[in-house]
Design an enzyme around this catalytic site. Structure first.
Site, PDB file in Angstrom:
ATOM      1  N   THR A  87       4.139  -1.059  18.921  1.00  0.00           N
ATOM      2  CA  THR A  87       3.537  -0.138  17.950  1.00  0.00           C
ATOM      3  C   THR A  87       2.328  -0.788  17.273  1.00  0.00           C
ATOM      4  OG1 THR A  87       5.211  -0.787  16.342  1.00  0.00           O
ATOM      5  CG2 THR A  87       5.537   1.313  17.412  1.00  0.00           C
ATOM      6  N   HIS A 125       6.511  -6.810  10.949  1.00  0.00           N
ATOM      7  CA  HIS A 125       7.879  -6.544  11.421  1.00  0.00           C
ATOM      8  C   HIS A 125       8.152  -7.291  12.721  1.00  0.00           C
ATOM      9  CE1 HIS A 125       7.624  -2.447   9.128  1.00  0.00           C
ATOM     10  NE2 HIS A 125       7.853  -3.464   8.325  1.00  0.00           N
ATOM     11  N   ASP A 135       1.355  -3.672   9.305  1.00  0.00           N
ATOM     12  CA  ASP A 135       2.793  -3.635   8.939  1.00  0.00           C
ATOM     13  C   ASP A 135       3.656  -3.921  10.165  1.00  0.00           C
ATOM     14  OD1 ASP A 135       2.489  -2.958   6.295  1.00  0.00           O
ATOM     15  OD2 ASP A 135       3.390  -0.960   6.457  1.00  0.00           O
ATOM     16  N   GLU A 136       3.313  -3.279  11.270  1.00  0.00           N
ATOM     17  CA  GLU A 136       4.130  -3.428  12.492  1.00  0.00           C
ATOM     18  C   GLU A 136       4.097  -4.885  12.954  1.00  0.00           C
ATOM     19  OE1 GLU A 136       5.620  -0.828  12.526  1.00  0.00           O
ATOM     20  OE2 GLU A 136       4.500   1.009  12.925  1.00  0.00           O
ATOM     21  N   GLU A 149       8.174  -3.368  18.004  1.00  0.00           N
ATOM     22  CA  GLU A 149       7.239  -3.558  16.886  1.00  0.00           C
ATOM     23  C   GLU A 149       5.899  -4.073  17.419  1.00  0.00           C
ATOM     24  OE1 GLU A 149       7.525  -2.620  13.812  1.00  0.00           O
ATOM     25  OE2 GLU A 149       9.649  -2.602  13.281  1.00  0.00           O
ATOM     26  N   HIS A 187       4.622   5.146   6.946  1.00  0.00           N
ATOM     27  CA  HIS A 187       3.769   5.371   8.126  1.00  0.00           C
ATOM     28  C   HIS A 187       3.714   6.854   8.507  1.00  0.00           C
ATOM     29  CE1 HIS A 187       4.721   0.940   9.447  1.00  0.00           C
ATOM     30  NE2 HIS A 187       4.116   1.033   8.279  1.00  0.00           N
ATOM     31  N   GLU A 240       6.947   8.151  14.274  1.00  0.00           N
ATOM     32  CA  GLU A 240       7.215   7.544  12.964  1.00  0.00           C
ATOM     33  C   GLU A 240       8.120   8.442  12.119  1.00  0.00           C
ATOM     34  OE1 GLU A 240       6.371   4.560  11.929  1.00  0.00           O
ATOM     35  OE2 GLU A 240       4.697   3.932  13.193  1.00  0.00           O
ATOM     36  N   TRP A 257       0.854  -1.183   0.000  1.00  0.00           N
ATOM     37  CA  TRP A 257       0.000   0.000   0.000  1.00  0.00           C
ATOM     38  C   TRP A 257       0.896   1.241   0.000  1.00  0.00           C
ATOM     39  CZ3 TRP A 257       0.631   3.452   4.012  1.00  0.00           C
ATOM     40  CH2 TRP A 257       1.207   2.956   5.198  1.00  0.00           C
ATOM     41  N   GLU A 310       8.668   1.501   6.617  1.00  0.00           N
ATOM     42  CA  GLU A 310       8.295   2.388   7.727  1.00  0.00           C
ATOM     43  C   GLU A 310       8.052   3.815   7.248  1.00  0.00           C
ATOM     44  OE1 GLU A 310       7.710   2.048  10.939  1.00  0.00           O
ATOM     45  OE2 GLU A 310       8.102  -0.088  11.147  1.00  0.00           O
TER      46      GLU A 310
HETATM   47 FE   LIG Z   1       7.456  -1.345  12.230  1.00  0.00          FE
HETATM   48 FE   LIG Z   2       5.933   2.310  11.925  1.00  0.00          FE
END
Ligand SMILES: [Fe+2]
Ligand SMILES: [Fe+2]
Length: 370
Positions: free
Chosen positions: A206, A239, A235-236, A203, A153, A112, A69, A150
């Site tokens: 977050t 990770h 996404d986090e 991670e 974000h 971020e 995305w 990242e």
């Molecule tokens: Fe992350």
């Molecule tokens: Fe992030």
């Protein structure tokens, strides 16, 4: 995102304000305790020997750019005829959301946006660092691609907040500039063992906080903002899966080193990445922001203990065998720590006093309850 409340503030003791603010080349806030290169050379070799493993097991957690995305997917398209109407709708939804929510969202965005600091930090790691800025080791590929993921974000949250019309962008931008200038001090000592404990924890933290920010946006009736925060949270989560997998491997090949690293980071407490935040006027902005985040249930002291409990279970710390005497002490310390911080957390909850209300520069000095 920080565990808030003054009784739970690991950051205050590790920072001090420089007296002479007239020296523009010196950060306004500066880290105090800085230990470097604590990992012995034979441990550096472990990360060299893990490169094949990392190629097969780590890089699979990156998403191909073509499948990713982008911020524009969630924002009004400035090249389209419907742009103004879409912005009006975005702003109408944002008007229904309370100020304290915006304080929390701004804090996330600032955190971020300090991404240059995190990439720098990854590149201080012995045995991992990207030696040329285009190195083809799997560690260097990961560092660059993780940073690139990242980067979306802060970009998305920044553009959303700008369009919302609810926040003072100039004061926020100033906070970002101060924060990147200040850096951060996590106590990772150039050691990937300490780093990967930190990133596994962070991670997950977050992911939890963006997830709760999404849930609250939904509660305030803004499904589009909920989608933005939920997308970042996922996404986090990916990770987190990558970093905890690296630690799985380290617990397998060097359980002693891994458990010592876990105990080391837990003794220091996991310091949140924006702990040197300053907005140009309030020295306590980070603790105030942390308190708001805690009160809203976006990231709490309970989340901190939950994460620790989760990771200790995931890495089966209680069942580790063949540890040195020092390793067994570290194991014991970590396992006893969970009930201990749970008790502290309960007591802090009982002591909760009447909350203060303070003005936040990020929202034109409007008052927000801590
Ligand atoms: Fe992350
Ligand atoms: Fe992030």
């Amino acid at each position: 995102m920080p565990p808030g409340q003054s009784s739970y503030n690991p950051f205050k003791s590790s920072i001090y304000l420089l007296q002479n603010v007239k020296k523009p080349s010196v950060p306004r806030r500066e880290a105090r305790v800085q230990v470097t290169h604590s990992m012995p050379p034979e441990k550096i070799e472990i990360f060299k020997s893990m490169e094949d493993w990392a190629k097969k097991n780590l890089l699979v957690h990156l998403k191909p750019v073509e499948n990713c995305w982008q911020p524009q997917d969630f924002l009004p398209d400035a090249a389209s005829d419907g742009f103004e109407e879409q912005v009006r709708e975005l702003r109408a939804r944002a008007r229904e959301i309370p100020d304290d929510y915006f304080v929390s969202l701004v804090g996330s965005m600032i955190t971020e946006e300090a991404l240059p600091t995190y990439q720098t930090m990854l590149n201080t790691m012995d045995g991992l660092r990207d030696e040329t800025a285009a190195s083809l080791t799997p560690w260097a590929i990961w560092i660059r691609a993780w940073t690139a993921e990242e980067n979306r974000h802060g970009d998305l949250l920044n553009k959303y907040l700008y369009l919302s019309g609810r926040v003072d962008m100039k004061r926020i931008e100033k906070t970002i500039q101060y924060l990147i200038g200040a850096g951060m001090d996590l106590g990772t000592e150039n050691s990937p063992y300490l780093l990967f404990i930190y990133t596994s924890f962070q991670e997950r933290a977050t992911s939890i906080s963006h997830g709760n920010t999404s849930r609250l946006a939904k509660a305030h009736g803004d499904m589009k903002l909920a989608q933005i925060c939920g997308t970042i949270a996922s996404d986090e989560k990916r990770h987190e899966a990558a970093y905890t997998k690296i630690m799985d491997k380290l617990f397998e090949i060097d359980p002693d080193g891994a458990v010592l690293a876990l105990a080391n980071m837990m003794r220091k407490r996991i310091t949140m990445p924006a702990h040197l935040m300053y907005d140009g006027c309030d020295d306590n902005i980070f603790s105030y922001y942390s308190a708001v985040v805690q009160r809203l249930g976006i990231y709490t002291a309970k989340d901190y203990s939950d994460i620790l409990e989760f990771l200790v279970g995931r890495w089966k710390v209680e069942n580790l065998t063949e540890l040195s005497a020092e390793g067994r002490r570290a194991q014991d310390y970590v396992c006893r720590l969970i009930p201990k911080i749970r008790r502290l957390e309960e007591r802090a909850g009982e002591r909760a006093e009447e909350a203060l209300t303070i003005p936040f520069s990020w929202i034109y000095d409007r008052q927000v309850k801590l």
